[in-house]
Design a protein around this motif. Structure first.
Motif, short mmCIF file in Angstrom:
data_model
loop_
_atom_site.label_atom_id
_atom_site.label_comp_id
_atom_site.label_asym_id
_atom_site.label_seq_id
_atom_site.Cartn_x
_atom_site.Cartn_y
_atom_site.Cartn_z
N UNK A 67 40.92 70.87 73.98
CA UNK A 67 41.44 69.60 73.46
C UNK A 67 42.51 69.85 72.39
N UNK A 68 42.27 70.81 71.50
CA UNK A 68 43.20 71.08 70.42
C UNK A 68 44.52 71.64 70.91
N UNK A 69 44.46 72.66 71.77
CA UNK A 69 45.71 73.27 72.24
C UNK A 69 46.47 72.33 73.18
N UNK A 70 45.74 71.53 73.97
CA UNK A 70 46.41 70.54 74.83
C UNK A 70 47.13 69.51 73.99
N UNK A 71 46.49 69.07 72.89
CA UNK A 71 47.14 68.11 71.99
C UNK A 71 48.37 68.73 71.33
N UNK A 72 48.25 69.98 70.92
CA UNK A 72 49.38 70.66 70.28
C UNK A 72 50.54 70.80 71.27
N UNK A 73 50.24 71.16 72.50
CA UNK A 73 51.29 71.30 73.51
C UNK A 73 51.95 69.95 73.78
N UNK A 74 51.14 68.88 73.82
CA UNK A 74 51.70 67.54 74.03
C UNK A 74 52.64 67.17 72.90
N UNK A 75 52.24 67.43 71.65
CA UNK A 75 53.09 67.14 70.51
C UNK A 75 54.37 67.96 70.57
N UNK A 76 54.27 69.20 71.00
CA UNK A 76 55.45 70.05 71.14
C UNK A 76 56.41 69.47 72.17
N UNK A 77 55.86 69.02 73.30
CA UNK A 77 56.68 68.45 74.36
C UNK A 77 57.30 67.13 73.91
N UNK A 78 56.49 66.30 73.22
CA UNK A 78 57.02 65.03 72.71
C UNK A 78 58.09 65.27 71.66
N UNK A 79 57.87 66.26 70.80
CA UNK A 79 58.87 66.58 69.78
C UNK A 79 60.17 67.07 70.41
N UNK A 80 60.04 67.88 71.45
CA UNK A 80 61.24 68.36 72.15
C UNK A 80 61.99 67.19 72.80
N UNK A 81 61.24 66.27 73.41
CA UNK A 81 61.86 65.10 74.04
C UNK A 81 62.56 64.24 73.00
N UNK A 82 61.92 64.03 71.86
CA UNK A 82 62.52 63.23 70.79
C UNK A 82 63.78 63.91 70.26
N UNK A 83 63.69 65.22 70.08
CA UNK A 83 64.85 65.95 69.56
C UNK A 83 66.02 65.93 70.51
N UNK A 84 65.75 66.12 71.79
CA UNK A 84 66.83 66.10 72.78
C UNK A 84 67.50 64.73 72.80
N UNK A 85 66.68 63.67 72.77
CA UNK A 85 67.24 62.31 72.81
C UNK A 85 68.03 62.02 71.53
N UNK A 86 67.50 62.41 70.39
CA UNK A 86 68.21 62.18 69.12
C UNK A 86 69.54 62.93 69.10
N UNK A 87 69.55 64.15 69.60
CA UNK A 87 70.79 64.94 69.66
C UNK A 87 71.80 64.26 70.57
N UNK A 88 71.31 63.75 71.72
CA UNK A 88 72.21 63.06 72.64
C UNK A 88 72.79 61.79 72.04
#
Length: 657
Positions: A67-88
């Motif tokens: 549960x912990x590592x899956x949550x961390x991976x999800x946050x990493x993926x969401x953070x990457x998505x947010x960063x890519x969109x913000x950069x765009x």
């Protein structure tokens, strides 16, 4: 047969599954710029993207999946998505308002609520169907592949190994076997969070299947600017059609059924990107494609077939250019390939492995295949005639679909694929063409059901439109200014009630009969022995108390249902699946020669290598023509065994030499 879960345990399992479906994918989708129905519909798919990627990549770097590592991976993926969109956005690559994402036909607040109510109704129908079929939410699945999925969920939850081959080691040891495991990774989270047994966890994941199908369909219609009545009608049809979500479940094709109900979302992600090609829409498309691949290997192939007519219609209407669209797809394909590199390499390796590919080679009559398509039935004798009538109406009026006319072409292509496999499944080129679906007409029927359900829903929506138009000409309607505004909703409710009445509750009983095949709980199974009965479960509980060590395996027969022992107790069997393809050599030898323990040194060596001290045998067979292995017959009285426990359907021995 049920397992001992309380009402609150399996209720929490269902609730946790719905939360797991919504939250991780919703967070990623919101970070990538999704809003409204697109966010709600794509959230489940993006959840399977996140978990399907997390398990294998975490395993590659040596981290456990939990549960912990899956949550961390999800946050990493969401953070990457947010960063890519913000950069765009900062670079001006993404329009600030993203106007092209807004569906061309606005819905009123009342329309949104009405469509949401239809999705909820489809989900309720799904829950009623599955629970009616099973006899309870903690019933044990009885079909072929279900034991593999059950053992896979238990393995990931117990070991934290989310790799693409790890869960296969329960049966194909020591190296395992490739299988896309997003379904099992989500199941492991639900199992760990809920405290339910594996059977209750599997049921929790299964009960809302038609509701997910309805949500996917509604999201697609909303994205393409369809009427709210059309969306609501399709949601109801998705909850009523046997060949949509239910038939794949009834066959035990659980990850495949998941892929089917998520397939319409491919058209949503693709349309968003083609209309407004940018880094954020491309990112959502790449993640969606990966999610389908992680759910089931065939899901991405099916999604491409389903959505291809949409792209062709776009080219015909000069809304896009062929070469330009293809060039725009290249970076998305590259990103998807990088993210899903482990799945792609695993699939390529599996295709070239020694695992046998045996085609079904179906050869039913063409007229029978067409009859099954039209009447939304394949395993049932009872046709769904009212849906057939709606399908005819929807097909004849397909021109009123506007931007969604391509659905008719999709229905034609996928129906042709079904007829081809169902009627000429033994022809070599048909076998090759249909390999992603294992040359299985039941899988192709489910794929064809997607556009057929859309057309049937369109037929229902057209009836509502005709009724509303006819009533609007009445003088008392024209003279009362309040009536026309409410006429659409009133006619939609009237049509919905009428459908519920004529279909006897939206074919709930018929669909429950179909899903009952999964549990051997229907009228067709009344004289059939269940591989997993209450006696086997009782014996497994006794085995658990005998102190079997974590490094031991229990010798069992491959065909009698005892392969479930790992999912139920966590004790590893020598045969962890009914599948006879490329079994471990030691397991195969013991199945053939274990009775010769006293005289055959190779038997004793195999027992030592596998660290076997107990033998567990059940009763019956997964298939009537499959019989107990010769080396495991008539073990009573052999001097190297001591009977520890027995009941009418199961027996446990201890090796005493």
């Amino acid at each position: 047969m049920p397992t001992p879960d309380t009402f609150w345990t399996y209720s929490s399992a269902i609730s946790i599954y719905l939360v797991v479906l919504a939250v991780p994918g919703g967070l990623i989708g919101w970070s990538a710029g999704l809003r409204g129905w697109a966010l709600a519909g794509l959230a489940p798919l993006l959840t399977y993207t996140a978990t399907g990627l997390a398990g294998p990549w975490l395993a590659l770097v040596g981290l456990p999946y939990n549960v912990g590592t899956a949550a961390a991976f999800t946050l990493l993926l969401a953070g990457a998505a947010y960063g890519v969109r913000a950069f765009g956005l900062r670079r001006g690559w993404i329009p600030g308002e993203a106007l092209a994402d807004r569906p061309p036909l606005p819905w009123t607040r009342r329309a949104h609520l009405a469509v949401a109510a239809c999705v909820v109704l489809a989900t309720v129908l799904s829950v009623i169907v599955v629970l009616s079929a099973s006899g309870g939410p903690n019933a044990v699945f009885q079909r072929w592949d279900t034991v593999f999925h059950a053992n896979g969920i238990r393995y990931i939850a117990d070991t934290g190994d989310g790799s693409l081959t790890g869960m296969g080691t329960i049966n194909w040891y020591p190296d395992g076997s490739f299988y896309p495991n997003a379904y099992h990774l989500v199941g492991a989270l639900v199992y760990n969070l809920s405290g339910a047994t594996i059977p209750a966890t599997l049921n929790a994941i299964t009960v809302p299947v038609a509701g997910i199908f309805a949500l996917s369909m509604v999201t697609m219609i909303r994205q393409f600017g369809g009427r709210a009545v059309f969306a609501g009608s399709v949601a109801i049809v998705a909850g009523a059609a046997t060949t949509g979500a239910y038939e794949s479940v009834s066959s035990g094709l659980l990850p495949f059924a998941l892929g089917i109900v998520l397939t319409p979302l491919a058209a949503v992600a693709l349309q968003r990107y083609l209309v407004r090609p940018a880094v954020d829409t491309g990112m959502v498309l790449a993640l969606s494609a990966v999610g389908l691949l992680c759910a089931h290997s065939s899901a991405l192939f099916g999604a491409m077939l389903f959505a291809f007519p949409m792209v062709v219609q776009r080219w015909i209407r000069r809304e896009g250019r062929v070469g330009q669209d293809i060039l725009r797809m290249l970076p998305v394909m590259a990103a998807s390939g990088v993210l899903a590199a482990l799945q792609v390499l695993g699939a390529v390796g599996f295709t070239s492995s020694a695992y046998p590919y045996t085609p079904w080679a179906s050869n039913i009559e063409v007229t029978e295949a067409l009859n099954q398509l039209l009447k939304f039935r394949q395993i049932l004798n009872q046709p769904q005639l009212w849906l057939a009538g709606l399908l005819v109406i929807g097909t004849l009026s397909f021109l009123t679909l506007g931007k969604m006319r391509w659905i008719a072409a999709s229905a034609l292509i996928l129906s042709f694929m079904f007829v081809l496999v169902a009627c000429y499944g033994g022809v070599s080129w048909v076998i090759t063409l249909s390999r992603p679906w294992w040359n299985d007409r039941y899988r192709l029927m489910a794929l064809a059901a997607i556009p057929l359900c859309l057309l049937a829903g369109h037929g229902l929506a057209e009836i509502q439109r005709w009724l509303s138009k006819a009533v609007s000409h009445w003088s008392w309607v024209r003279d009362n200014p309040r009536v026309p505004a409410r006429l659409g909703l009133a006619s939609a409710v009237l049509v919905l009630i009428a459908m519920g009445v004529v279909t006897q509750g939206f074919y709930t009983q018929a669909n429950a009969t179909a899903v009952a095949f999964l549990y051997h709980n229907g009228p067709e199974s009344k004289d059939r022995e269940q591989p997993i009965s209450a006696y086997e479960l009782e014996a497994m509980a006794v085995l658990q108390k005998l102190g079997v060590g974590p490094d031991e395996r229990v010798l069992n027969d491959r065909v009698d249902g005892s392969a479930w022992v790992y999912a139920i107790t966590g004790i590893k069997p020598t045969a962890g699946h009914y599948d006879t393809g490329v079994p471990p050599k030691d397991a195969e030898y013991l199945a053939d020669h274990f009775r010769e323990f006293d005289t055959d040194p190779e038997v004793r060596a195999a027992v030592k290598r596998l660290n076997i001290h107990r033998v567990f045998l059940g009763h019956g067979s997964i298939k009537p023509y499959m019989h107990r292995a010769p080396g495991l017959r008539d073990l009573d009285g052999l001097d190297f065994l001591r009977r520890e426990y027995a009941n009418p359907n199961a027996v446990i021995y201890t090796i005493i030499k």
